[in-house]
Each structure stands twice: as C-alpha cells, then as structure tokens.
Design an enzyme around this catalytic site. Structure first.
Site, PDB file in Angstrom:
ATOM      1  N   ASN A   1      26.555 -55.755   7.480  1.00 24.60           N
ATOM      2  CA  ASN A   1      27.374 -54.547   7.608  1.00 24.60           C
ATOM      3  C   ASN A   1      26.735 -53.640   8.666  1.00 24.60           C
ATOM      4  O   ASN A   1      25.679 -53.070   8.439  1.00 24.60           O
ATOM      5  CB  ASN A   1      27.433 -53.861   6.237  1.00 24.60           C
ATOM      6  CG  ASN A   1      28.184 -52.541   6.259  1.00 24.60           C
ATOM      7  OD1 ASN A   1      28.546 -52.033   7.314  1.00 24.60           O
ATOM      8  ND2 ASN A   1      28.403 -51.985   5.081  1.00 24.60           N
TER       9      ASN A   1
ATOM     10  N   CYS B   1      31.222 -45.826   7.834  1.00 30.07           N
ATOM     11  CA  CYS B   1      31.782 -47.102   8.304  1.00 30.07           C
ATOM     12  C   CYS B   1      33.229 -46.977   8.775  1.00 30.07           C
ATOM     13  O   CYS B   1      33.739 -47.884   9.424  1.00 30.07           O
ATOM     14  CB  CYS B   1      31.696 -48.155   7.217  1.00 30.07           C
ATOM     15  SG  CYS B   1      30.030 -48.392   6.642  1.00 30.07           S
TER      16      CYS B   1
ATOM     17  N   HIS C   1      36.712 -53.790   8.087  1.00 30.39           N
ATOM     18  CA  HIS C   1      35.283 -53.462   8.119  1.00 30.39           C
ATOM     19  C   HIS C   1      34.520 -54.608   7.454  1.00 30.39           C
ATOM     20  O   HIS C   1      34.890 -55.088   6.373  1.00 30.39           O
ATOM     21  CB  HIS C   1      35.052 -52.150   7.370  1.00 30.39           C
ATOM     22  CG  HIS C   1      33.614 -51.830   7.166  1.00 30.39           C
ATOM     23  ND1 HIS C   1      32.669 -51.965   8.164  1.00 30.39           N
ATOM     24  CD2 HIS C   1      32.937 -51.399   6.067  1.00 30.39           C
ATOM     25  CE1 HIS C   1      31.485 -51.617   7.693  1.00 30.39           C
ATOM     26  NE2 HIS C   1      31.620 -51.275   6.422  1.00 30.39           N
TER      27      HIS C   1
HETATM   28  N1  ACO Z   1      19.129 -60.159  -4.674  1.00 30.45           N
HETATM   29  C1  ACO Z   1      19.135 -60.560  -5.965  1.00 30.45           C
HETATM   30  N2  ACO Z   1      19.643 -59.819  -6.949  1.00 30.45           N
HETATM   31  C2  ACO Z   1      20.165 -58.621  -6.633  1.00 30.45           C
HETATM   32  C3  ACO Z   1      20.188 -58.165  -5.301  1.00 30.45           C
HETATM   33  C4  ACO Z   1      19.629 -58.958  -4.312  1.00 30.45           C
HETATM   34  N3  ACO Z   1      19.584 -58.604  -3.029  1.00 30.45           N
HETATM   35  N4  ACO Z   1      20.756 -56.948  -5.286  1.00 30.45           N
HETATM   36  C5  ACO Z   1      21.107 -56.659  -6.544  1.00 30.45           C
HETATM   37  N5  ACO Z   1      20.739 -57.672  -7.359  1.00 30.45           N
HETATM   38  C6  ACO Z   1      20.917 -57.739  -8.800  1.00 30.45           C
HETATM   39  C7  ACO Z   1      20.963 -56.366  -9.417  1.00 30.45           C
HETATM   40  O1  ACO Z   1      19.665 -55.938  -9.719  1.00 30.45           O
HETATM   41  C8  ACO Z   1      21.792 -56.603 -10.631  1.00 30.45           C
HETATM   42  O2  ACO Z   1      20.980 -57.178 -11.628  1.00 30.45           O
HETATM   43  P1  ACO Z   1      21.201 -56.778 -13.164  1.00 30.45           P
HETATM   44  O3  ACO Z   1      22.588 -57.211 -13.504  1.00 30.45           O
HETATM   45  O4  ACO Z   1      20.128 -57.563 -13.847  1.00 30.45           O
HETATM   46  O5  ACO Z   1      21.010 -55.309 -13.213  1.00 30.45           O
HETATM   47  C9  ACO Z   1      22.766 -57.640 -10.164  1.00 30.45           C
HETATM   48  O6  ACO Z   1      22.185 -58.319  -9.070  1.00 30.45           O
HETATM   49  C10 ACO Z   1      24.047 -56.996  -9.679  1.00 30.45           C
HETATM   50  O7  ACO Z   1      24.979 -58.000  -9.733  1.00 30.45           O
HETATM   51  P2  ACO Z   1      26.488 -57.667  -9.612  1.00 30.45           P
HETATM   52  O8  ACO Z   1      26.797 -56.289 -10.068  1.00 30.45           O
HETATM   53  O9  ACO Z   1      27.238 -58.783 -10.204  1.00 30.45           O
HETATM   54  O10 ACO Z   1      26.640 -57.709  -8.066  1.00 30.45           O
HETATM   55  P3  ACO Z   1      27.991 -57.533  -7.348  1.00 30.45           P
HETATM   56  O11 ACO Z   1      28.822 -58.740  -7.507  1.00 30.45           O
HETATM   57  O12 ACO Z   1      28.606 -56.201  -7.641  1.00 30.45           O
HETATM   58  O13 ACO Z   1      27.512 -57.474  -5.836  1.00 30.45           O
HETATM   59  C11 ACO Z   1      27.234 -55.912  -4.095  1.00 30.45           C
HETATM   60  C12 ACO Z   1      26.708 -56.413  -5.419  1.00 30.45           C
HETATM   61  C13 ACO Z   1      27.165 -57.022  -3.092  1.00 30.45           C
HETATM   62  C14 ACO Z   1      26.377 -54.754  -3.617  1.00 30.45           C
HETATM   63  C15 ACO Z   1      28.694 -55.449  -4.284  1.00 30.45           C
HETATM   64  O14 ACO Z   1      28.779 -54.568  -5.352  1.00 30.45           O
HETATM   65  C16 ACO Z   1      29.264 -54.821  -3.062  1.00 30.45           C
HETATM   66  O15 ACO Z   1      29.467 -55.448  -2.043  1.00 30.45           O
HETATM   67  N6  ACO Z   1      29.595 -53.528  -3.149  1.00 30.45           N
HETATM   68  C17 ACO Z   1      30.153 -52.829  -2.011  1.00 30.45           C
HETATM   69  C18 ACO Z   1      29.021 -52.421  -1.138  1.00 30.45           C
HETATM   70  C19 ACO Z   1      29.492 -51.978   0.202  1.00 30.45           C
HETATM   71  O16 ACO Z   1      30.485 -52.422   0.724  1.00 30.45           O
HETATM   72  N7  ACO Z   1      28.696 -51.083   0.779  1.00 30.45           N
HETATM   73  C20 ACO Z   1      28.889 -50.664   2.085  1.00 30.45           C
HETATM   74  C21 ACO Z   1      29.949 -49.640   2.176  1.00 30.45           C
HETATM   75  S1  ACO Z   1      30.293 -49.233   3.789  1.00 30.45           S
HETATM   76  C22 ACO Z   1      29.254 -48.030   4.326  1.00 30.45           C
HETATM   77  O17 ACO Z   1      29.671 -46.948   4.454  1.00 30.45           O
HETATM   78  C23 ACO Z   1      27.853 -48.309   4.666  1.00 30.45           C
END
Ligand code: ACO
Length: 311
Positions: A266, A112, A236
């Site tokens: 994204n 990214c 980003h």
């Molecule tokens: N729908 C419903 N529930 C979900 C989903 C979904 N799509 N995805 C995950 N969950 C659940 C998980 O199973 C987990 O459940 P559990 O607690 O029972 O195990 C819970 O939701 C996770 O919740 P949180 O940890 O509170 O979620 P968080 O607030 O961390 O948000 C997210 C998750 C959006 C992925 C966040 O961590 C994030 O944005 N991280 C950065 C990701 C990113 O930017 N990636 C791209 C990088 S750039 C690149 O190079 C591609």
C-alpha cells in the site's frame, strides 16, 4: 469543456523488501501476509530519497508522456501525508525543480484518497477554463512513519509516487462523473499518532469493503453506464480482498482489475496513479475505455471517478 488525463508517470524506489525479509523484522510469515493482503513485496526509499524526490521522478515521466512542458503548467498539486516537511510544500519543491514558472502549487492531505481529491479538484479548474494544464502527483514515503515493531501495520506499506497531467479533452472523453466523501468520525481507526501510523485493521477493512464497491457503482451509474461496461477498474491498492469486492460488485472479469499490491504494498496516495501509469504503459488501458479510479483512506476519506480514456 471536458477535463481528461493527457499523460501519466510513476516511480518506485529500487530497494525491494520481500515478505521473507519482513519475517526477519517482526513475527510474521509470507503465508500470512499473502493470504490476508495479496502483498508479496514492497519498495523502500533510501535515506537520501524523500517524498519530493519520488514525486519529481514520477512528474518528469508524466510530462514526457503528455508532451507538455513544465512552463505550460498552471497548477501543481501533490497529494501526500508524508511531506519532506510541512513547508515549503512538496508541490513548491516540484514547481522549482521542474522550472514550472507560471504554476501555482499546493499539497493536498487526504491520505490514500489524496490523488482522487487532486484529480477532482483539477477537473473543476479545467472545466471552468481557469487553468489549462494541471499536474497531480500522489507521493508517499510511508516507511518514515511506519512502526517497524508493529506487525499489524509494518507489513502493509511501501513507498512510491505516481503522477498525471490533466487538461482539456474532446467532448466524449475525459471525466464523466465523480464522487468525494469523508467521515471524520472514523478518523481514530487509521491515524498518525506521534511519529507512527496506528490502525484498527478490522474497522478500516469493514469501511473499505463497503465504500469502494459503493463508490465504484455510483460513478458508473452517474456517468450513464451499466456496471459491466467498465473496461478497467483501478482501486486503491491496500488489500486484494477489498479490491476484489469492488470488482465483484461491478460484475467484471478478473483481467479488468488493476493489481500491483503484490509488488508495491500500500503506497498510500501513490497507489492509484502508479497503477494507472502501469495500465497505460502495458496496454491494459486503451483509447475509449471506460475506466474507474476509486480510493479510500485515513480521515476517513474516499473518492472515485468514471472516465473515458483518451484525448
Ligand atoms: N503476521 C502475522 N500475524 C498477524 C500480522 C502479521 N503481519 N498482523 C496481525 N496479525 C495477527 C493479529 O495479531 C491477530 O491475531 P489475534 O487474532 O491472535 O489477535 C490476527 O492476526 C488478526 O487476524 P484477522 O483479524 O483475521 O486479520 P484480517 O483478516 O482482518 O487482516 C488486515 C488484517 C490485513 C490488516 C485487514 O484487516 C485489512 O486489510 N484491513 C484494512 C487495512 C487497510 O486497508 N489499511 C490501509 C488503509 S489506506 C490508508 O489510508 C493508509
């Protein structure tokens, strides 16, 4: 000699996949996706459209806006982690389709942050006088490496392309400062394993929420400006909460933050140039504005520039 952006372009595939569509694919909800990420819908390329097709359309748009002919390009760089194939590169395909007969061509792989790596590489060639016109494209078709059974990742990504033509600009305009970095020890948190993306979302979040604000402040200070002088921040587009952290750290108003993660999700290397192109076209970016571009991605990688808009 200063290097600046002469024109921008973007392209997003027609097919829209909403959060409500995602509810039918995995166990998720519109409410979860919106509140955790800010995403409402994303674009998905058709089977007939590969990364080079998205990149080509964005490139045409950028060349038109810049008023530069393909034959006048010296170098084409395509930032992508989803090339059509490993070789020939996407950049060579674009060179051929555009008829850019004197251009060198290479792909850049920095996930990214790839577009930032491209812009900063182009700056070096232009400022040394080695090359005059450089086309940089950020293009990804992440849908082809998305695990559509993994709700942790499949709701986050979309396909698209954005491009910029760079060249010499007047002394007071163009790129004022930059920062590039990498931390391979964090590579395991966001990777392609086999044919799919795997991610430790919490770890990537922690890294991004620290790095994007820090890099934004660093480039503004290196450029000799105060944080609140920033007129437009283009981070980003991965997650609205990470983008907001960068905005708040600069202490600028919400209107000065580029947001399109709601529409596209994204789009990896495409996200910054799409937001840049939209910002130019909708008049949010004006002559003489202090603009900050900042990205982070798998690798881990990051990059930022502060620039004065205009030629
Ligand atoms: N729908 C419903 N529930 C979900 C989903 C979904 N799509 N995805 C995950 N969950 C659940 C998980 O199973 C987990 O459940 P559990 O607690 O029972 O195990 C819970 O939701 C996770 O919740 P949180 O940890 O509170 O979620 P968080 O607030 O961390 O948000 C997210 C998750 C959006 C992925 C966040 O961590 C994030 O944005 N991280 C950065 C990701 C990113 O930017 N990636 C791209 C990088 S750039 C690149 O190079 C591609």
């Amino acid at each position: 000699m200063k290097a600046g952006i002469l024109g921008t372009g973007h392209y997003a595939p027609e097919k829209i996949l909403t959060n409500f569509d995602m509810e039918k694919i995995v166990d998720t909800s519109d409410e979860w996706i919106r509140t955790r990420t800010g995403i409402e819908e994303r674009r998905i390329a058709s089977d007939e459209e590969d990364t080079s097709d998205l990149a080509y359309k964005a490139a045409l748009n950028a060349l038109t806006e810049a008023g530069i002919k393909a034959e006048d390009l010296d170098l084409i760089m395509v930032a992508t982690v989803t090339p059509d194939q490993s070789f020939p590169t996407v950049s060579c395909k674009i060179q051929d389709r555009l008829g850019a007969n004197k251009a060198a061509a290479m792909d850049i792989s920095a996930a990214c942050a790839g577009f930032m790596y491209g812009v900063i590489t182009a700056k070096q060639f232009i400022e040394t006088g080695a090359y005059k016109h450089v086309l940089i494209i950020g293009a990804d078709k992440l849908s082809k490496i998305t695990d559509w059974t993994d709700r942790n990742t499949c709701v986050l990504f979309g396909d698209g392309a954005g491009a910029a033509v760079m060249g010499p600009v007047s002394e007071e305009k163009g790129i004022l400062s930059f920062e590039l970095g990498s931390d391979g020890s964090g590579g395991k948190h966001l990777a392609q394993e086999g044919s799919h993306i795997v991610m430790n979302g919490r770890e990537v979040f922690k890294f991004a929420v620290r790095q994007m604000p820090e890099s934004s402040v660093n480039v503004v200070e290196k450029a000799g400006y105060a944080k609140e002088d920033v007129d437009y921040l283009i981070p980003h587009q991965a997650n609205i909460r990470i983008m907001e952290a960068a905005r708040q750290r600069l202490g600028i108003e919400p209107e000065k933050l580029a947001v399109n993660v709601n529409k596209y999700g994204n789009t990896s290397a495409a996200s910054i140039p799409i937001a840049l192109s939209e910002g130019v076209k909708n008049g949010k970016i004006k002559d003489n504005d202090l603009v900050v571009l900042v990205g982070f991605g798998g690798g881990l990688t990051w990059g930022a520039v502060a620039l004065k808009w205009g030629k």
